[in-house]
Design a protein around this motif. Structure first.
Motif, PDB file in Angstrom:
ATOM      1  N   TYR A  56       0.824  -1.209   0.000  1.00  0.00           N
ATOM      2  CA  TYR A  56       0.000   0.000   0.000  1.00  0.00           C
ATOM      3  C   TYR A  56       0.857   1.257   0.000  1.00  0.00           C
ATOM      4  CZ  TYR A  56       0.941   0.025   5.024  1.00  0.00           C
ATOM      5  OH  TYR A  56       1.563   0.047   6.243  1.00  0.00           O
ATOM      6  N   VAL A  58       1.261   4.886   1.664  1.00  0.00           N
ATOM      7  CA  VAL A  58       0.915   5.505   2.942  1.00  0.00           C
ATOM      8  C   VAL A  58       0.092   6.771   2.749  1.00  0.00           C
ATOM      9  CG1 VAL A  58       1.881   6.577   5.019  1.00  0.00           C
ATOM     10  CG2 VAL A  58       2.973   4.538   4.030  1.00  0.00           C
ATOM     11  N   ASN A  60      -2.079   7.923   0.593  1.00  0.00           N
ATOM     12  CA  ASN A  60      -3.498   7.908   0.219  1.00  0.00           C
ATOM     13  C   ASN A  60      -4.196   6.599   0.575  1.00  0.00           C
ATOM     14  OD1 ASN A  60      -2.507   6.151  -1.669  1.00  0.00           O
ATOM     15  ND2 ASN A  60      -3.080   7.359  -3.440  1.00  0.00           N
ATOM     16  N   SER A  61      -3.501   5.721   1.278  1.00  0.00           N
ATOM     17  CA  SER A  61      -4.044   4.435   1.741  1.00  0.00           C
ATOM     18  C   SER A  61      -4.532   3.536   0.615  1.00  0.00           C
ATOM     19  CB  SER A  61      -5.185   4.665   2.745  1.00  0.00           C
ATOM     20  OG  SER A  61      -4.719   5.369   3.853  1.00  0.00           O
ATOM     21  N   LYS A  62      -4.077   3.767  -0.606  1.00  0.00           N
ATOM     22  CA  LYS A  62      -4.419   2.860  -1.704  1.00  0.00           C
ATOM     23  C   LYS A  62      -3.486   1.673  -1.640  1.00  0.00           C
ATOM     24  CE  LYS A  62      -6.767   5.411  -5.200  1.00  0.00           C
ATOM     25  NZ  LYS A  62      -6.949   5.546  -6.623  1.00  0.00           N
ATOM     26  N   GLY A  63      -4.051   0.503  -1.870  1.00  0.00           N
ATOM     27  CA  GLY A  63      -3.212  -0.669  -1.786  1.00  0.00           C
ATOM     28  C   GLY A  63      -3.806  -1.854  -2.513  1.00  0.00           C
ATOM     29  N   TYR A  81       5.296   9.247  -3.018  1.00  0.00           N
ATOM     30  CA  TYR A  81       4.620   8.275  -2.171  1.00  0.00           C
ATOM     31  C   TYR A  81       5.632   7.453  -1.385  1.00  0.00           C
ATOM     32  CZ  TYR A  81       0.568   9.230  -5.109  1.00  0.00           C
ATOM     33  OH  TYR A  81      -0.455   9.848  -5.780  1.00  0.00           O
TER      34      TYR A  81
END
Length: 108
Positions: A56, A58, A60-63, A81
């Protein structure tokens, strides 16, 4: 008098068309370019691929989770990122990346 109303209607129609054109073009003018960071995750000791690793970003918490072949892929807007990869029994992986093009990042 009739000519005045006709010209007023034509001007109003032009204004509506202009507003609609601007609204339709707005997302294309100000939308950020998207890029993909992807790669394979392997065990550093034996080179075997690791599936179900949590990967993931950090900021934008996309993972995602790596697949059965150890492959992961995340597509996001251009930017800076911190990518993290976590798997039970393994040390946490963390690295800063600058996405201004598609990047392949293999994690061992």
């Amino acid at each position: 008098m009739r000519g005045y109303f006709l010209s007023k209607i034509i001007i109003e129609q032009r204004n509506y068309i202009l507003v609609i054109a601007i609204l339709l073009l707005f997302p294309f003018l100000y939308g950020q370019q998207k890029y993909t960071i992807s790669g394979y995750i392997r065990d550093i000791d034996n080179g075997e691929v690791l599936s179900n690793v949590n990967v993931y970003l950090v900021e934008n918490s996309k993972g995602t989770t790596s697949n059965n072949y150890g492959f992961y892929s995340i597509t996001v807007e251009q930017g800076e990122y911190t990518i993290k990869a976590q798997f039970v029994g393994f040390q946490l992986y963390e690295q800063k990346v600058s996405l201004n093009k598609n990047i392949r990042l293999d994690i061992d």
